[in-house]
Motif scaffolding. Structure first.
Motif, mmCIF file in Angstrom:
data_model
loop_
_atom_site.group_PDB
_atom_site.id
_atom_site.type_symbol
_atom_site.label_atom_id
_atom_site.label_comp_id
_atom_site.label_asym_id
_atom_site.label_seq_id
_atom_site.Cartn_x
_atom_site.Cartn_y
_atom_site.Cartn_z
ATOM 1 N N UNK A 115 3.416 5.954 -2.681
ATOM 2 C CA UNK A 115 4.579 6.808 -2.910
ATOM 3 C C UNK A 115 4.988 6.841 -4.383
ATOM 4 N N UNK A 116 4.759 5.764 -5.115
ATOM 5 C CA UNK A 116 4.987 5.788 -6.562
ATOM 6 C C UNK A 116 4.022 6.772 -7.211
ATOM 7 N N UNK A 117 2.771 6.721 -6.804
ATOM 8 C CA UNK A 117 1.760 7.640 -7.337
ATOM 9 C C UNK A 117 2.125 9.088 -7.054
ATOM 10 N N UNK B 29 1.866 5.259 9.894
ATOM 11 C CA UNK B 29 3.144 4.904 9.286
ATOM 12 C C UNK B 29 3.882 3.884 10.148
ATOM 13 N N UNK B 30 3.876 4.117 11.471
ATOM 14 C CA UNK B 30 4.502 3.160 12.377
ATOM 15 C C UNK B 30 3.797 1.805 12.332
ATOM 16 N N UNK C 144 0.814 -1.206 0.000
ATOM 17 C CA UNK C 144 0.000 0.000 0.000
ATOM 18 C C UNK C 144 0.853 1.264 0.000
ATOM 19 N N UNK C 145 1.878 1.259 0.848
ATOM 20 C CA UNK C 145 2.788 2.398 0.893
ATOM 21 C C UNK C 145 3.584 2.555 -0.385
ATOM 22 N N UNK D 40 15.390 -2.261 2.896
ATOM 23 C CA UNK D 40 15.635 -1.072 2.063
ATOM 24 C C UNK D 40 14.324 -0.469 1.566
ATOM 25 N N UNK D 41 13.399 -1.350 1.162
ATOM 26 C CA UNK D 41 12.109 -0.859 0.687
ATOM 27 C C UNK D 41 11.347 -0.172 1.812
ATOM 28 N N UNK D 42 11.345 -0.769 3.002
ATOM 29 C CA UNK D 42 10.643 -0.172 4.129
ATOM 30 C C UNK D 42 11.187 1.200 4.483
ATOM 31 N N UNK D 43 12.506 1.311 4.537
ATOM 32 C CA UNK D 43 13.135 2.590 4.868
ATOM 33 C C UNK D 43 12.795 3.636 3.810
#
Length: 437
Positions: free
Chosen positions: A86-88, A282-283, A81-82, A157-160
């Motif tokens: 963020x791509x959008x 977010x957390x 979902x995130x 890396x993706x999460x960060x």
């Protein structure tokens, strides 16, 4: 491939209707509602097709390592979902502070492109193997372990990147947001590295390294050539067993507790005059994604000791219980702490459902059996925890003529009800654990 095509069709139709490329102006409201509902059903069927087949394939190809592999995949699911959002935001010049900006409607088109890209091409290269003998070798274990560790690094890396992009989206330029979006796409494609043969190690000395037991037999497997119990149940056979119901209720409570939180988090914080719901969400996303990975790996650790992954569900319920007890305190600090605890409990449910359903009911019909749990727990959990319970209590304490409720009474009873339901789920899973062992 079929699931990806169905999701692409549904999201594209949503986008076309919302932007009036398909003009429904001549239809009445109920007709439009029915049409959009049909699109939602198509999207859900597509998602279910992908989900069921992905996890059935993972379990069959990695029978001794299924917990780690499923946990890694579920970790990615938790971040999707995130990632989409963020791509959008990176590629569409939408006003982040204006939710009425018509460009927000193009999110459905971005989701459609992401769905077809992530399913159609990879589906051409995936094969299913029915528990090949090599999966018990030391070399296979080492190769899977190495790739899983690489996968954990990529996921981190993706999460960060996703969390960083979300936290900075209001304070950096659009060029930086576009850079984040490009980076997310690159990281998204990077698991292709896991197919590189250079990560392989050769068999050393034959057999398992150091005599490690890679898989401890549970129900439906063989010990010394003797079949314990022959288990390969269809959906209709599965739902007629006591174990099905003993496991369904804890899964429903864990997933429902998390969905109820995400559905009502804005009102929860708003009722105590706090605007911290965005940061808390977010957390929650990051915590539940990490929990998915950890819970999957823990299932393998328990299995090597002859224990069922259902124990992880009991642990997840403990975290959910602590989370909702924190909500009862009803201060901003306790809400943040509760969100983190609930994130751990919610995330743990997803990989464990796959593993335990395979343990209890066999792998021959795993795709369909798992989707019963996924679908029922998500649907009933969303209605019960996300709508019926909190909505009735929230509305009952909202001042007449107002739409928002303020004060501890807005959710206090909801929190206590969920605490009670979690305790009942803990009893149910404890009985199941006893029956399995």
């Amino acid at each position: 491939m079929l699931g990806g095509c169905l999701q692409f069709t549904a999201f594209t139709t949503f986008w076309a209707i919302s932007t009036k490329i398909i003009d429904l102006g001549g239809m009445n409201t109920w007709t439009v509602l029915i049409l959009l509902s049909l699109c939602s059903i198509v999207q859900f069927l597509g998602s279910s097709s992908v989900t069921g087949q992905v996890f059935a394939t993972a379990v069959r190809n990695f029978p001794a390592q299924k917990g780690r592999v499923v946990g890694l995949i579920k970790g990615w699911v938790g971040l999707c979902g995130g990632m989409y959002t963020q791509i959008f935001i990176g590629f569409v010049p939408v006003d982040l502070d204006d939710q009425q900006d018509p460009l927000w409607l193009y999110f459905c088109l971005v989701a459609a492109i992401c769905c077809i890209s992530a399913t159609f091409v990879p589906s051409q290269f995936i094969e299913v193997h029915d528990a090949p003998a090599v999966t018990g070798s030391g070399a296979f274990e080492a190769n899977v372990q190495r790739r899983v560790h690489f996968g954990y690094g990529i996921l981190l890396c993706m999460g960060v990147t996703v969390v960083g992009s979300a936290l900075l989206e209001h304070v950096v330029s659009r060029a930086v947001l576009t850079g984040f979006a490009v980076l997310i796409i690159i990281i998204w494609a990077s698991p292709l590295i896991l197919a590189w043969e250079g990560l392989d190690v050769e068999e050393v000395g034959g057999g398992n390294k150091g005599g490690i037991v890679l898989d401890v037999p549970l129900i439906g497997e063989e010990v010394g050539g003797t079949k314990l119990v022959s288990v390969s149940l269809t959906i209709s056979e599965m739902v007629r067993t006591l174990d099905f119901w003993l496991f369904l209720w804890p899964c429903l409570v864990l997933i429902g507790g998390g969905i109820g939180l995400t559905t009502n988090i804005a009102q929860m914080f708003g009722s105590i005059y706090s605007s911290g719901n965005v940061v808390a969400m977010t957390f929650f996303s990051a915590t539940q994604s990490l929990s998915r990975v950890g819970a999957g790996g823990l299932c393998d650790v328990l299995r090597r000791r002859g224990l069922s992954g259902a124990i992880v569900v009991l642990g997840g319920l403990v975290f959910m219980l602590v989370g909702y007890v924190c909500f009862v305190m009803n201060t901003e600090t306790y809400l943040f702490v509760g969100v983190v605890f609930c994130g751990v409990g919610f995330g743990s449910a997803w990989p464990v459902m796959v593993v335990v359903v395979a343990e209890l009911f066999g792998e021959a019909h795993l795709g369909g059996n798992y989707m019963v749990y996924d679908g029922v727990a998500s649907a009933v959990g969303a209605l019960l925890f996300g709508k019926f319970i909190p909505e009735e209590i929230y509305d009952a304490h909202t001042e007449e003529g107002e739409t928002d409720c303020y004060g501890k009474e807005c959710f206090q009873l909801t929190y206590w009800i969920v605490v009670g339901l979690v305790l009942s789920a803990m009893v149910s899973i404890a009985i199941l654990i006893k029956r399995i062992h």
